[in-house]
Design a protein around this motif. Structure first.
Motif, PDB file in Angstrom:
ATOM      1  N   LYS A  51       0.844  -1.208   0.000  1.00 51.44           N
ATOM      2  CA  LYS A  51       0.000   0.000   0.000  1.00 51.44           C
ATOM      3  C   LYS A  51       0.874   1.252   0.000  1.00 51.44           C
ATOM      4  CE  LYS A  51      -3.835  -2.204   2.368  1.00 51.44           C
ATOM      5  NZ  LYS A  51      -4.545  -2.339   3.655  1.00 51.44           N
ATOM      6  N   PHE A  52       1.967   1.197   0.766  1.00 47.00           N
ATOM      7  CA  PHE A  52       2.896   2.319   0.784  1.00 47.00           C
ATOM      8  C   PHE A  52       3.472   2.550  -0.614  1.00 47.00           C
ATOM      9  CE2 PHE A  52       7.353   3.609   0.874  1.00 47.00           C
ATOM     10  CZ  PHE A  52       7.217   4.894   1.364  1.00 47.00           C
ATOM     11  N   LEU A  53       3.856   1.477  -1.287  1.00 45.90           N
ATOM     12  CA  LEU A  53       4.421   1.626  -2.635  1.00 45.90           C
ATOM     13  C   LEU A  53       3.392   2.194  -3.606  1.00 45.90           C
ATOM     14  CD1 LEU A  53       6.637  -1.567  -2.984  1.00 45.90           C
ATOM     15  CD2 LEU A  53       7.358   0.789  -2.503  1.00 45.90           C
ATOM     16  N   ARG A  54       2.127   1.877  -3.399  1.00 41.55           N
ATOM     17  CA  ARG A  54       1.082   2.488  -4.235  1.00 41.55           C
ATOM     18  C   ARG A  54       1.024   4.001  -3.991  1.00 41.55           C
ATOM     19  NH1 ARG A  54      -2.389  -1.552  -2.227  1.00 41.55           N
ATOM     20  NH2 ARG A  54      -1.727  -3.449  -3.227  1.00 41.55           N
ATOM     21  N   LEU A  55       1.212   4.396  -2.731  1.00 40.80           N
ATOM     22  CA  LEU A  55       1.265   5.832  -2.432  1.00 40.80           C
ATOM     23  C   LEU A  55       2.465   6.484  -3.125  1.00 40.80           C
ATOM     24  CD1 LEU A  55       0.401   5.904   1.383  1.00 40.80           C
ATOM     25  CD2 LEU A  55      -1.015   6.728  -0.505  1.00 40.80           C
ATOM     26  N   LEU A  57       3.797   5.471  -5.865  1.00 38.42           N
ATOM     27  CA  LEU A  57       3.425   5.538  -7.277  1.00 38.42           C
ATOM     28  C   LEU A  57       2.470   6.704  -7.534  1.00 38.42           C
ATOM     29  CD1 LEU A  57       3.576   4.256 -10.085  1.00 38.42           C
ATOM     30  CD2 LEU A  57       1.690   2.763  -9.406  1.00 38.42           C
ATOM     31  N   ASP A  58       1.533   6.923  -6.617  1.00 35.64           N
ATOM     32  CA  ASP A  58       0.606   8.050  -6.761  1.00 35.64           C
ATOM     33  C   ASP A  58       1.325   9.397  -6.680  1.00 35.64           C
ATOM     34  OD1 ASP A  58      -1.494   6.275  -6.991  1.00 35.64           O
ATOM     35  OD2 ASP A  58      -2.152   6.499  -4.915  1.00 35.64           O
ATOM     36  N   ASN A  59       2.499   9.384  -6.081  1.00 37.32           N
ATOM     37  CA  ASN A  59       3.304  10.598  -5.943  1.00 37.32           C
ATOM     38  C   ASN A  59       4.599  10.456  -6.751  1.00 37.32           C
ATOM     39  OD1 ASN A  59       1.997  12.389  -3.680  1.00 37.32           O
ATOM     40  ND2 ASN A  59       1.758  10.250  -3.054  1.00 37.32           N
ATOM     41  N   ALA A  60       4.463   9.965  -7.960  1.00 37.29           N
ATOM     42  CA  ALA A  60       5.622   9.666  -8.808  1.00 37.29           C
ATOM     43  C   ALA A  60       6.490  10.890  -9.094  1.00 37.29           C
ATOM     44  CB  ALA A  60       5.163   9.024 -10.109  1.00 37.29           C
ATOM     45  N   ASP A  61       5.901  12.073  -9.011  1.00 34.29           N
ATOM     46  CA  ASP A  61       6.693  13.275  -9.280  1.00 34.29           C
ATOM     47  C   ASP A  61       7.825  13.455  -8.266  1.00 34.29           C
ATOM     48  OD1 ASP A  61       4.507  13.893  -7.389  1.00 34.29           O
ATOM     49  OD2 ASP A  61       5.337  15.936  -7.463  1.00 34.29           O
ATOM     50  N   LEU A  62       7.744  12.768  -7.129  1.00 38.06           N
ATOM     51  CA  LEU A  62       8.805  12.863  -6.124  1.00 38.06           C
ATOM     52  C   LEU A  62      10.007  11.978  -6.474  1.00 38.06           C
ATOM     53  CD1 LEU A  62       6.601  12.779  -2.887  1.00 38.06           C
ATOM     54  CD2 LEU A  62       7.516  14.780  -4.091  1.00 38.06           C
ATOM     55  N   ARG A  63       9.787  11.045  -7.413  1.00 36.55           N
ATOM     56  CA  ARG A  63      10.869  10.153  -7.891  1.00 36.55           C
ATOM     57  C   ARG A  63      11.576   9.441  -6.752  1.00 36.55           C
ATOM     58  NH1 ARG A  63      11.579  10.568 -13.670  1.00 36.55           N
ATOM     59  NH2 ARG A  63      13.514   9.563 -13.142  1.00 36.55           N
ATOM     60  N   LEU A  64      10.820   8.960  -5.792  1.00 35.94           N
ATOM     61  CA  LEU A  64      11.405   8.321  -4.615  1.00 35.94           C
ATOM     62  C   LEU A  64      12.014   6.953  -4.913  1.00 35.94           C
ATOM     63  CD1 LEU A  64       8.770   9.238  -1.879  1.00 35.94           C
ATOM     64  CD2 LEU A  64      11.011  10.284  -2.306  1.00 35.94           C
ATOM     65  N   MET A  65      11.589   6.323  -5.978  1.00 36.43           N
ATOM     66  CA  MET A  65      12.122   5.000  -6.292  1.00 36.43           C
ATOM     67  C   MET A  65      13.248   5.034  -7.320  1.00 36.43           C
ATOM     68  SD  MET A  65      10.415   3.047  -4.284  1.00 36.43           S
ATOM     69  CE  MET A  65      10.901   1.435  -4.842  1.00 36.43           C
ATOM     70  N   THR A  66      13.438   6.160  -7.986  1.00 37.17           N
ATOM     71  CA  THR A  66      14.412   6.170  -9.076  1.00 37.17           C
ATOM     72  C   THR A  66      15.574   7.133  -8.883  1.00 37.17           C
ATOM     73  OG1 THR A  66      13.052   7.766 -10.278  1.00 37.17           O
ATOM     74  CG2 THR A  66      12.737   5.433 -10.814  1.00 37.17           C
ATOM     75  N   GLN A  67      15.447   8.083  -7.977  1.00 38.58           N
ATOM     76  CA  GLN A  67      16.529   9.054  -7.800  1.00 38.58           C
ATOM     77  C   GLN A  67      16.877   9.175  -6.320  1.00 38.58           C
ATOM     78  OE1 GLN A  67      14.991  12.669  -9.556  1.00 38.58           O
ATOM     79  NE2 GLN A  67      16.276  12.364 -11.363  1.00 38.58           N
ATOM     80  N   ALA A  68      18.180   9.126  -6.059  1.00 40.05           N
ATOM     81  CA  ALA A  68      18.632   9.320  -4.687  1.00 40.05           C
ATOM     82  C   ALA A  68      18.451  10.773  -4.267  1.00 40.05           C
ATOM     83  CB  ALA A  68      20.095   8.918  -4.550  1.00 40.05           C
ATOM     84  N   LEU A  85       5.138  10.629   3.414  1.00 38.17           N
ATOM     85  CA  LEU A  85       5.453   9.274   2.957  1.00 38.17           C
ATOM     86  C   LEU A  85       6.547   8.651   3.829  1.00 38.17           C
ATOM     87  CD1 LEU A  85       5.275   9.769  -0.910  1.00 38.17           C
ATOM     88  CD2 LEU A  85       3.727   8.406   0.513  1.00 38.17           C
ATOM     89  N   PHE A  86       7.552   9.428   4.177  1.00 36.94           N
ATOM     90  CA  PHE A  86       8.603   8.918   5.054  1.00 36.94           C
ATOM     91  C   PHE A  86       8.045   8.558   6.435  1.00 36.94           C
ATOM     92  CE2 PHE A  86      12.376  11.202   2.762  1.00 36.94           C
ATOM     93  CZ  PHE A  86      12.286  10.295   1.726  1.00 36.94           C
ATOM     94  N   GLU A  87       7.104   9.332   6.947  1.00 39.67           N
ATOM     95  CA  GLU A  87       6.456   9.027   8.235  1.00 39.67           C
ATOM     96  C   GLU A  87       5.728   7.688   8.172  1.00 39.67           C
ATOM     97  OE1 GLU A  87       6.095  10.367  11.303  1.00 39.67           O
ATOM     98  OE2 GLU A  87       7.187  12.236  11.023  1.00 39.67           O
ATOM     99  N   ILE A  88       4.990   7.494   7.085  1.00 36.62           N
ATOM    100  CA  ILE A  88       4.267   6.226   6.903  1.00 36.62           C
ATOM    101  C   ILE A  88       5.259   5.075   6.848  1.00 36.62           C
ATOM    102  CG2 ILE A  88       2.827   4.905   5.294  1.00 36.62           C
ATOM    103  CD1 ILE A  88       1.536   7.642   4.512  1.00 36.62           C
ATOM    104  N   LEU A  89       6.333   5.275   6.110  1.00 35.79           N
ATOM    105  CA  LEU A  89       7.348   4.237   5.963  1.00 35.79           C
ATOM    106  C   LEU A  89       7.977   3.866   7.303  1.00 35.79           C
ATOM    107  CD1 LEU A  89       8.941   2.445   4.008  1.00 35.79           C
ATOM    108  CD2 LEU A  89      10.540   4.364   3.727  1.00 35.79           C
ATOM    109  N   ILE A  90       8.329   4.864   8.097  1.00 37.11           N
ATOM    110  CA  ILE A  90       8.918   4.599   9.408  1.00 37.11           C
ATOM    111  C   ILE A  90       7.933   3.833  10.292  1.00 37.11           C
ATOM    112  CG2 ILE A  90       9.536   5.755  11.596  1.00 37.11           C
ATOM    113  CD1 ILE A  90      11.874   5.477   9.715  1.00 37.11           C
ATOM    114  N   SER A  91       6.669   4.185  10.196  1.00 34.96           N
ATOM    115  CA  SER A  91       5.643   3.480  10.970  1.00 34.96           C
ATOM    116  C   SER A  91       5.592   1.999  10.585  1.00 34.96           C
ATOM    117  CB  SER A  91       4.289   4.146  10.731  1.00 34.96           C
ATOM    118  OG  SER A  91       3.261   3.418  11.340  1.00 34.96           O
ATOM    119  N   ILE A  92       5.661   1.712   9.309  1.00 37.88           N
ATOM    120  CA  ILE A  92       5.653   0.320   8.838  1.00 37.88           C
ATOM    121  C   ILE A  92       6.916  -0.397   9.299  1.00 37.88           C
ATOM    122  CG2 ILE A  92       5.728  -1.153   6.785  1.00 37.88           C
ATOM    123  CD1 ILE A  92       4.016   1.034   5.380  1.00 37.88           C
ATOM    124  N   PHE A  93       8.062   0.258   9.167  1.00 37.02           N
ATOM    125  CA  PHE A  93       9.321  -0.347   9.593  1.00 37.02           C
ATOM    126  C   PHE A  93       9.323  -0.640  11.094  1.00 37.02           C
ATOM    127  CE2 PHE A  93      12.088   1.566   5.957  1.00 37.02           C
ATOM    128  CZ  PHE A  93      11.624   0.587   5.091  1.00 37.02           C
TER     129      PHE A  93
END
Length: 165
Positions: A51-55, A57-68, A85-93
């Protein structure tokens, strides 16, 4: 032998053979149930990450998966979305750490945990994620804080992977 003697002899046989067998079956079923519970937990956590990865993808303009690093500076709205998104990610981790990680893991638990360790390493390679980490970790589990901070420190010293634009 009388019927009573036969019944008494059979009860001894059941006690000697049947009771240990019943205990063995019980322990085997308990172990199988524990493994199934671990796998169910892993699947639930994996669904949350999906679900996080879908988010992302919905925010692809941030290029979180392709650019450091973003090629152009983010505007305030993009920064806010990235930070959420980082907050959500930390919560999952953190949830994965609390529910899966153990200091002494059996083979199955270690296998399940390794995926989460890989995800954490992937995100800790991002300097913007590492830079936000102290704020993201405020109020989180202290053991989790130490664990992901150690990963971030290791990843900050690792050679940078090649990202594609």
């Amino acid at each position: 032998m009388t019927n009573l003697e036969w019944l008494e002899a059979l009860s001894y046989i059941v006690t000697i053979v049947g009771l240990p067998f019943a205990i063995w079956v019980f322990l085997k079923e308990q172990r199988k149930e524990r493994i199934n519970d671990d796998e169910d937990l892993y699947l639930q956590l994996s669904d949350e990450y999906s679900k996080f990865l879908r988010l992302v993808l919905d925010n692809a303009d941030l290029r979180l998966m392709t650019q450091a690093e973003p090629s152009t500076p983010f505007n305030p709205e993009q920064i806010e979305r990235r930070d959420i998104l980082f907050e959500i990610l930390i919560s999952i981790f953190e949830r994965a750490y609390i529910l899966v990680y153990e200091d002494e893991m059996n083979r199955q638990t270690a296998r399940l945990w390794q995926t989460w360790e890989d995800y954490m390493r992937y995100w800790c390679r991002r300097s913007d994620f590492r830079d936000r980490l102290p704020l993201l970790l405020e109020g989180e589990d202290p053991d989790f804080q130490r664990h992901i901070t150690a990963i971030a420190d290791n990843e900050s010293r690792a050679p940078k992977p090649a990202y594609t634009p």
